[in-house]
Scaffold this active site. Structure first.
Site, PDB file in Angstrom:
ATOM      1  N   GLU A 253       1.115  -0.747  -0.484  1.00 30.12           N
ATOM      2  CA  GLU A 253      -0.784   0.199   0.046  1.00 30.12           C
ATOM      3  C   GLU A 253       1.234   1.405   0.002  1.00 30.12           C
ATOM      4  O   GLU A 253       1.529   1.292   0.408  1.00 30.12           O
ATOM      5  CB  GLU A 253      -1.050  -0.072   0.950  1.00 30.12           C
ATOM      6  CG  GLU A 253      -1.733  -1.097   1.608  1.00 30.12           C
ATOM      7  CD  GLU A 253      -2.571  -0.936   2.488  1.00 30.12           C
ATOM      8  OE1 GLU A 253      -2.381   0.294   3.348  1.00 30.12           O
ATOM      9  OE2 GLU A 253      -3.182  -1.776   2.537  1.00 30.12           O
ATOM     10  N   LYS A 255       2.618   4.392   1.344  1.00 26.42           N
ATOM     11  CA  LYS A 255       2.779   5.122   2.601  1.00 26.42           C
ATOM     12  C   LYS A 255       2.521   6.621   2.935  1.00 26.42           C
ATOM     13  O   LYS A 255       3.406   6.637   2.057  1.00 26.42           O
ATOM     14  CB  LYS A 255       3.825   4.713   2.817  1.00 26.42           C
ATOM     15  CG  LYS A 255       4.324   4.964   4.586  1.00 26.42           C
ATOM     16  CD  LYS A 255       5.706   4.605   5.132  1.00 26.42           C
ATOM     17  CE  LYS A 255       5.503   4.225   6.953  1.00 26.42           C
ATOM     18  NZ  LYS A 255       5.216   5.461   7.519  1.00 26.42           N
ATOM     19  N   ARG A 260      -1.395   8.985  11.931  1.00 26.83           N
ATOM     20  CA  ARG A 260      -1.946   8.523  12.242  1.00 26.83           C
ATOM     21  C   ARG A 260      -3.442   8.634  12.390  1.00 26.83           C
ATOM     22  O   ARG A 260      -3.003   8.796  13.861  1.00 26.83           O
ATOM     23  CB  ARG A 260      -1.372   7.356  12.192  1.00 26.83           C
ATOM     24  CG  ARG A 260      -1.947   5.416  12.891  1.00 26.83           C
ATOM     25  CD  ARG A 260      -1.184   4.519  13.081  1.00 26.83           C
ATOM     26  NE  ARG A 260      -1.284   3.657  13.138  1.00 26.83           N
ATOM     27  CZ  ARG A 260      -1.182   1.993  13.012  1.00 26.83           C
ATOM     28  NH1 ARG A 260       0.672   2.444  13.409  1.00 26.83           N
ATOM     29  NH2 ARG A 260      -1.551   0.979  12.875  1.00 26.83           N
ATOM     30  N   ARG A 275      -2.084   8.443  18.356  1.00 33.63           N
ATOM     31  CA  ARG A 275      -1.436   7.573  19.097  1.00 33.63           C
ATOM     32  C   ARG A 275      -1.175   7.394  20.145  1.00 33.63           C
ATOM     33  O   ARG A 275      -0.742   6.701  21.014  1.00 33.63           O
ATOM     34  CB  ARG A 275       0.025   7.274  17.593  1.00 33.63           C
ATOM     35  CG  ARG A 275       0.471   6.758  16.083  1.00 33.63           C
ATOM     36  CD  ARG A 275       1.580   7.159  15.837  1.00 33.63           C
ATOM     37  NE  ARG A 275       2.706   5.938  16.065  1.00 33.63           N
ATOM     38  CZ  ARG A 275       3.440   5.918  16.045  1.00 33.63           C
ATOM     39  NH1 ARG A 275       3.570   6.107  14.709  1.00 33.63           N
ATOM     40  NH2 ARG A 275       4.425   5.096  16.706  1.00 33.63           N
ATOM     41  N   GLU A 305      -4.878   7.002   7.528  1.00 36.58           N
ATOM     42  CA  GLU A 305      -3.886   7.889   7.507  1.00 36.58           C
ATOM     43  C   GLU A 305      -4.590   9.718   6.868  1.00 36.58           C
ATOM     44  O   GLU A 305      -5.283   9.578   6.486  1.00 36.58           O
ATOM     45  CB  GLU A 305      -3.052   7.705   7.329  1.00 36.58           C
ATOM     46  CG  GLU A 305      -1.385   8.557   7.158  1.00 36.58           C
ATOM     47  CD  GLU A 305      -0.372   7.879   8.288  1.00 36.58           C
ATOM     48  OE1 GLU A 305      -1.205   6.743   8.880  1.00 36.58           O
ATOM     49  OE2 GLU A 305       0.357   8.793   8.700  1.00 36.58           O
ATOM     50  N   PHE A 344      -7.010   2.457   5.771  1.00 38.09           N
ATOM     51  CA  PHE A 344      -6.909   0.927   5.707  1.00 38.09           C
ATOM     52  C   PHE A 344      -6.499  -0.159   6.837  1.00 38.09           C
ATOM     53  O   PHE A 344      -6.181  -1.109   6.319  1.00 38.09           O
ATOM     54  CB  PHE A 344      -4.817   1.435   5.531  1.00 38.09           C
ATOM     55  CG  PHE A 344      -4.346   1.853   6.873  1.00 38.09           C
ATOM     56  CD1 PHE A 344      -4.128   1.030   7.904  1.00 38.09           C
ATOM     57  CD2 PHE A 344      -3.350   3.174   7.268  1.00 38.09           C
ATOM     58  CE1 PHE A 344      -3.382   1.647   9.031  1.00 38.09           C
ATOM     59  CE2 PHE A 344      -3.196   3.908   7.746  1.00 38.09           C
ATOM     60  CZ  PHE A 344      -3.182   3.518   8.872  1.00 38.09           C
ATOM     61  N   ARG A 421       5.530  -4.557  17.211  1.00 36.87           N
ATOM     62  CA  ARG A 421       6.460  -3.669  15.542  1.00 36.87           C
ATOM     63  C   ARG A 421       7.092  -5.205  15.639  1.00 36.87           C
ATOM     64  O   ARG A 421       7.808  -5.227  16.087  1.00 36.87           O
ATOM     65  CB  ARG A 421       7.448  -2.856  16.170  1.00 36.87           C
ATOM     66  CG  ARG A 421       8.046  -2.008  15.086  1.00 36.87           C
ATOM     67  CD  ARG A 421       8.988  -1.047  15.649  1.00 36.87           C
ATOM     68  NE  ARG A 421       8.490  -0.027  16.039  1.00 36.87           N
ATOM     69  CZ  ARG A 421       8.227   1.715  15.938  1.00 36.87           C
ATOM     70  NH1 ARG A 421       8.357   1.357  14.080  1.00 36.87           N
ATOM     71  NH2 ARG A 421       7.917   2.159  16.262  1.00 36.87           N
TER      72      ARG A 421
END
Ligand code: ATP
Length: 557
Positions: A253, A255, A260, A275, A305, A344, A421
């Site tokens: 996708e 970026k 966000r 966030r 986003e 997304f 992560r």
């Protein structure tokens, strides 16, 4: 207000804080905290867990005590019987409001005849009361509630009440230690605790359920619209081809370089979390309008986003931050800098969806969103395998040409992993990696610039969350941003010696650099060559800054 039976003394919590401060070793801190949690009455366990993190409310709560440093200093001055100037002097001298309060209370002149020993519940209830006061004379009323606590406080209690009020406990406990301590105290699996924390962002609740219902109970905790979830994060991809090869099948996708957000709808109430888990709904009214128009009526959580544009092209995401910071300019900015939302992911629609594979979540997202071109869209994507990897490369090129940052490479079979992560979501960018570091001090300029902090001392964090300096950075900011940054650092100043200042670590800067080098000059043991400030990262919190470990691995690579 909830009635509590507990008579546990605040002094016991203060002794815990002191014990936690006495060691820097994470394992020892964990053992001390675990023992304390184990011996805490169930009724007040959620409160104690939050207070041990220096918090009164979960991070996503919109409740705030609403007492700044100035008002706190005034309260201390009234209780101790000295001038506000004297309190300020102590703060400057000690470098911290807690130490200052402690010293002032030790030298306190006024009578402590009517002192009533403080319980944990009393401290908690007064803090909650302060948060509930609003409207006319709110500050006067709040200060009264605070004074009631401080009047009964010992020097050590005053130290920690003060630090809790300004949300800077400084005992070196983060979510990691809480996770380990809860697991140790109640004999529940660490990973189960971690997942529950990521899903609920409510350490008090997680401790309570661990004690009461064990692992079974924890596993039943799930995400709920209205309460933000820690976002899934991305690792760096070192090459599109290699990453697609490793994944087998990948969804790539664009970026987007924006802000966000996690959009929650519960019973028609919309919340837009950053966030840092702040609700910024009021700063982006046009996005709210599109949410109402383009998304279903049922409860949901979607992620995406938001980018800022000028003449249809993406521009720096600082423009969105400006709106969040300067709430009064929203109407003007709304016309000058239109926003586009790119969704997304979907985490909840009528029921939790995070355990579904990403590919399936995306299909649901497509079904529930009515796209509004150039306003409210879905992220642009292609599905690739090693056979058609050039489609991903083409997406990368077209994304960069359109002014975006690069591409994301996502595993279509992966569940949504809150706060992790991992390797299931990768990012590939055109520009070299940057570091997110926190400002811990600075130096005033000379001559014409003597009133401006021109150079900033930056720090990363070690494994225990201790800050370690790594560089001074001076360049990269336009005059207006520099002015803003300088005055922000001044407002956080804890010490000033000549041209040098120290500041409370709150401002996060994204730093570009040419090279990492070893250096005995900084606490981290490393330094950056040609560090340049790329932007202020108001969307990140101190837990998000880069680690010395990561810097070390970039150096070694
Ligand atoms: P960076 O500074 O590179 O944005 P980060 O630390 O902010 O990194 P990462 O999780 O490392 O966050 O990078 C992924 C970020 O990219 C997401 O947090 C999100 O804000 C952003 N992003 C932009 N487009 C997408 C997309 N299509 N899918 C997922 N994330 C996206």
């Amino acid at each position: 207000m909830t009635e509590f039976k507990s008579k546990m003394m605040y002094k016991e919590l203060v002794d815990l804080y002191e014990a936690l401060t006495s060691t820097t070793k994470r394992l020892e801190k964990t053992a001390i905290l675990a023992e304390f949690l184990k011996n805490t009455e169930a009724e007040i366990l959620p409160i104690v867990t939050l207070l041990s993190l220096g918090k009164v409310f979960p991070i996503w709560s919109e409740k705030e005590i609403g007492i700044g440093l100035k008002l706190l200093m005034k309260a201390i001055s009234l209780v101790v019987g000295v001038s506000v100037d004297t309190v300020e002097e102590y703060v400057r001298d000690k470098g911290d409001i807690g130490f200052a309060a402690e010293a002032l209370f030790e030298n306190r002149l006024q009578s402590t005849l009517f002192k009533r020993p403080l319980t944990i519940v009393k401290v908690y209830q007064n803090m909650t009361r302060m948060a509930e006061i609003s409207g006319k004379n709110a500050q006067t009323k709040k200060i009264r509630v605070l004074i009631e606590l401080l009047t009964s406080a010992s020097p050590a209690e005053a130290k920690y009440i003060s630090r809790t009020v300004v949300e800077e406990l400084r005992v070196g406990i983060g979510e990691g230690t809480i996770k380990d301590a809860v697991s140790e105290a109640f004999n529940v699996d660490k990973e189960v605790v971690e997942r529950a924390l990521m899903l609920t962002n409510d350490p008090g609740l997680v401790a309570e359920v661990s004690k009461g219902e064990g692992e079974e109970g924890l596993k039943k905790l799930t995400l709920k619209p209205g309460k933000p979830v820690k976002p899934m994060l991305a690792q760096l991809s070192h090459g599109i081809g290699a990453s697609v090869e490793e994944m087998g099948t990948a969804i790539c996708e664009t970026k987007y370089d924006g802000f966000r957000v996690q959009i929650h709808k519960k019973n028609d109430e919309i919340k837009i979390f950053t966030r840092r888990l702040d609700n910024i709904k009021d700063a982006v009214p046009e996005i709210v309008e599109y949410i109402e128009k383009c998304l279903p009526h049922e409860d949901f959580i979607v992620e995406g986003e938001i980018i800022a544009t000028k003449d249809g092209n993406p521009i720096s995401f600082q423009y969105i931050l400006q709106r969040v910071r300067r709430k009064y300019e929203i109407e003007r900015l709304r016309n000058e800098v239109p926003l586009i939302m790119y969704l997304f992911d979907v985490l909840y629609y009528k029921e939790p969806l995070i355990d579904l594979p990403f590919g399936e979540r995306r299909v649901i997202l497509q079904k529930i969103v009515k796209v509004e071109p150039s306003k409210f869209e879905l992220s642009n994507q292609v599905i690739v395998t090693p056979e058609n990897v050039e489609d991903a490369e083409k997406l990368f090129e077209s994304s960069i040409k359109a002014g975006h940052e690069g591409i994301m490479i996502k595993d279509p079979f992966a569940p949504y992993m809150p706060g992790i992560r991992g390797k299931k979501m990768l990012k590939f960018k055109a520009e070299p990696e940057t570091l997110d570091l926190v400002v811990v001090g600075g130096t005033y300029g000379r001559g014409r610039r003597a009133n401006l902090i021109g150079s900033y001392l930056m720090a990363a964090q070690d494994e225990e969350g201790n800050l370690k300096t790594i560089a001074h950075t001076a360049t990269g900011l336009d005059d207006a941003t520099l002015l803003e940054l300088s005055s922000k650092v001044e407002s956080l100043m804890t010490e000033k010696k000549g041209r040098k200042v120290k500041a409370r670590p709150e401002i996060i800067l994204e730093i570009a650099y040419s090279e990492i080098v070893k250096s005995p000059e900084y606490e981290s043991g490393y330094s950056l060559r040609f560090p340049v400030v790329k932007r202020i990262r108001d969307d990140k919190s101190i837990e998000d800054i880069d680690t010395v470990h990561r810097i070390e691995s970039i150096f070694n690579a």
